[in-house]
Every structure is written in structure tokens, then in C-alpha cells.
Design a protein around this motif. Structure first.
Motif, short mmCIF file in Angstrom:
data_model
loop_
_atom_site.label_atom_id
_atom_site.label_comp_id
_atom_site.label_asym_id
_atom_site.label_seq_id
_atom_site.Cartn_x
_atom_site.Cartn_y
_atom_site.Cartn_z
N ALA A 45 12.72 -5.95 -8.57
CA ALA A 45 12.05 -5.13 -9.58
C ALA A 45 11.03 -4.20 -8.94
N THR A 46 10.28 -4.71 -7.98
CA THR A 46 9.28 -3.88 -7.29
C THR A 46 9.97 -2.74 -6.53
N GLY A 47 11.04 -3.07 -5.83
CA GLY A 47 11.78 -2.04 -5.11
C GLY A 47 12.37 -1.00 -6.04
N ALA A 48 12.87 -1.45 -7.19
CA ALA A 48 13.48 -0.52 -8.15
C ALA A 48 12.46 0.48 -8.68
N ILE A 49 11.26 0.00 -8.99
CA ILE A 49 10.25 0.90 -9.55
C ILE A 49 9.78 1.91 -8.50
N ILE A 50 9.79 1.51 -7.24
CA ILE A 50 9.43 2.45 -6.16
C ILE A 50 10.49 3.55 -6.06
N VAL A 51 11.76 3.15 -6.11
CA VAL A 51 12.85 4.13 -6.03
C VAL A 51 12.82 5.08 -7.22
N VAL A 52 12.60 4.52 -8.41
CA VAL A 52 12.54 5.36 -9.62
C VAL A 52 11.38 6.36 -9.52
N ALA A 53 10.23 5.88 -9.06
CA ALA A 53 9.06 6.76 -8.93
C ALA A 53 9.33 7.88 -7.93
N ALA A 54 9.95 7.53 -6.80
CA ALA A 54 10.25 8.53 -5.78
C ALA A 54 11.29 9.54 -6.30
N ALA A 98 0.84 -1.20 0.00
CA ALA A 98 0.00 0.00 0.00
C ALA A 98 0.87 1.25 0.00
N ILE A 99 1.90 1.26 0.82
CA ILE A 99 2.82 2.41 0.87
C ILE A 99 3.51 2.57 -0.48
N ALA A 100 3.88 1.43 -1.08
CA ALA A 100 4.54 1.47 -2.39
C ALA A 100 3.63 2.09 -3.45
N ALA A 101 2.37 1.68 -3.47
CA ALA A 101 1.42 2.22 -4.46
C ALA A 101 1.24 3.73 -4.26
N ALA A 102 1.14 4.15 -3.00
CA ALA A 102 0.98 5.58 -2.71
C ALA A 102 2.23 6.36 -3.14
#
Length: 331
Positions: A292-301, A244-248
Motif C-alpha cells: 500500500a505504501t509503495g502504491a501511494i508513492i507510485v500514484v503520487a509520482a 523520507a524519500i517517499a514523503a518528499a
């Protein structure tokens, strides 16, 4: 402001489309009805949780207990249904229970002056314990079909009720944030809590309502999963708060507070679900899926950081080219 929101939402829509094209090119079965349904199913649960937690994030807080609220609502609502309680009444009880558990979080943060991370870390464990104690560690089985069809059935062919619930919760939350005093206060608290307090806003009440709405999102998600599975486990929901935090975060909500948009959070949940299903379909090892999930969160941030830098540079440029006052002339 409109350009800002359009830019964020447009970039997420572009990313989702690009992801679908890439995964379907690698493995055409990605676009099969079964996989698309799986994406929708994951989006509904994570989307409801993410929209709920976005309220807390905008205030500069966090709610680590949503996975445990999720479990408490599942086992208590499930038990009521098995005992013969009317499904509509059971759903009402579930929503109220999520609201109350959220209020408890808000009270710990406002009245006991605990940091949101510490307060909800404590209730995450306490609520999970309540779920285990209530059931004795056993799952709740044989959920009635009338409840299951009510929340997990289709409104019309291939249009699940749960998707409409997610859309409705998103729209209501968007309206609350953008067009009500409560939404204005939530953003103000995230921007500068002390200044908001000095301006006469009841900060404590606003925060309590914020965490209550977060609990409602968790309750809705829990009851939908209960309807889908037909049983409820007290261990359900562990780790869901991270998704949930990742999606936000992907949707642009800033953990520093003051930023967030419910439509973008929903798109973030869709993107995250599309990514996870796509990695499974193309046969990526589960360990790499976490990376991959962690990478996309970092890129988005980081994209948000870059966007902020460009805005500051643009503001400085506009100030220099269009000064508010004429430059003084030396004597």
C-alpha cells in the motif's frame, strides 16, 4: 507558480482528509487520541528527515546516509548527556555534528566528483560503523529527564515540543527556498547545473550547504527520538531514508531535480503516517502495508507526470491561441 503550489498542497490536504474519513468509518478508534498521537509522532521524525532530504532532491541529488547520521547523533549526544553535559550544549553539539556530517557528504560530491547516490551510499555504511564503534555495539541508556522533557515534553497540554520543532524547521526551510539567494541557487542547480555554474554561482558551496542542512534535519529527528525513548541504539534509523524519500516524492519533489516544496513535503509525511497508522488500526497484514505504501508513492509520482503533461498541452494551446507575433502573410 502560486496555482501550482496550491494545487499540489490542496490535493494532499484532500487526500489526508479522505483517508481519515475512510479509516475512521471502517474503525472509529482511528480517531482516538492515542492513534492521533502516534500519527503526530511518526510525522515529526519522518517530516524532519523528509524536509532535510528535500534540499538534496531539489538539486538533483539524494542522501542515503540520513538514517546513519541519525544514529551517530543519537549515540554521541546520548553519551554526552549521560556524562553530565548540559542538555542545551548537548543539543547544540548534536546539531553541529549533523551539519558537519552533511558537509562531508557535500565535499565528497563536489570536490571528489562522486555521484550523490554513491557518495551517500558509502557514508551510510561508514557513519553506521562510527555509531557502532563509538558504543561498542551497546545502547546508550539512562538519558536524563531534563533533556527528555526539553524535546519530548509538552509546551502546553497535548501540544508536544517536537511538533513545534517540526513546524519551525518547515517554516525556516520554506523561507530559505522561496525568499533567499541560497534557495534560488538550489532550484537553479536542479534545473541546469552547468548553466548555473556559468552564471557565476558557486555551485560547490551551494551543494555543500544543501547537504549540511539535510544533516541538520537528521540530527533534530535523532535527538527527538532519543528524548522519547530515553535510550539510543547504534542500529536506530535503518531504513528511515526510504520513508523520507517517499514523503518528499509524495509532496511533489522530483528526483530529476528542480522541483520541491517544503510545505508539500510536510503534508506528504503526514499522509504517509496517517496511512501507516490506519492500516495497522484496521488490521491489515504488515506485508500488505508495504504494498500500500509503495502504491501511494507510485500514484503520487505518476500524478506529477500527468500534471506536467497537462501543463505542456496548456502552454501549447496558449501559444497557438495567443501568438506573440502575428502570422506572416504570404505574397
Amino acid at each position: 507558480m502560486k496555482a501550482k503550489l496550491f494545487s499540489r498542497e490542496a490535493s494532499l490536504i484532500f487526500a489526508i482528509i479522505l483517508m481519515v474519513i475512510i479509516f475512521s468509518a471502517i474503525e472509529p478508534v482511528y480517531l482516538s487520541s492515542g492513534n492521533l498521537l502516534d500519527i503526530f509522532d511518526q510525522t515529526v521524525i519522518n517530516g524532519l528527515l523528509a524536509i532535510g532530504i528535500t534540499y538534496a532532491i531539489i538539486t538533483g541529488g539524494i542522501d542515503l546516509s540520513i538514517g546513519s547520521i541519525f544514529a551517530v547523533v543519537i549515540v554521541i549526544t546520548g553519551d554526552l548527556l549521560v556524562r553530565g553535559v548540559n542538555p542545551v550544549l548537548a543539543i547544540t553539539v548534536g546539531v553541529v555534528l549533523g551539519f558537519v556530517l552533511g558537509v562531508v557528504n557535500g565535499l565528497l560530491i563536489t570536490k571528489f566528483k562522486l555521484q550523490p547516490f554513491i557518495a551517500t551510499l558509502g557514508t551510510m555504511s561508514a557513519y553506521r560503523g562510527i555509531a557502532y564503534i563509538y558504543t561498542g555495539g551497546w545502547p546508550v541508556l539512562d538519558i536524563p529527564d531534563n533533556f527528555r522533557s526539553m524535546l519530548a515534553g509538552d509546551v502546553v497540554k497535548d501540544v508536544p515540543v517536537s511538533v513545534l520543532i517540526l513546524i519551525a524547521f518547515t517554516i525556516v526551510s520554506h523561507i530559505i527556498l522561496k525568499y533567499t539567494k541560497l534557495g534560488t541557487y538550489i532550484f537553479a542547480i536542479g534545473g541546469n547545473e552547468e548553466a548555473t555554474r556559468l552564471s557565476g554561482v558557486n555551485v560547490d558551496r551551494t551543494k555543500i550547504l544543501t547537504y549540511a542542512l539535510c544533516g541538520v534535519g537528521a540530527a533534530l529527528a535523532g535527538m527527538i527520538l532519543l528524548a522519547r525513548l530515553g535510550s539510543g541504539e547504534p542500529a536506530t534509523g535503518q531504513g528511515y531514508e526510504l520513508n523520507a524519500i517517499a514523503a518528499a516524492a509524495i509532496g511533489g519533489a522530483s528526483l530529476a531535480g528542480g522541483k520541491g516544496n517544503m510545505i508539500a513535503t510536510l503534508l506528504g509525511a503526514i499522509l504517509l503516517s496517517a496511512l501507516k497508522v490506519g492500516l495497522v488500526v484496521v488490521g491489515v497484514d504488515s506485508f500488505w502495508q508495504y504494498i500500500a505504501t509503495g502504491a501511494i508513492i507510485v500514484v503520487a509520482a505518476y500524478s506529477e507526470v500527468i500534471q506536467d503533461k497537462f501543463k505542456k498541452l496548456r502552454a501549447v494551446k496558449n501559444k497557438n491561441t495567443n501568438p506573440k507575433y502575428p502570422k506572416s502573410v504570404g505574397m
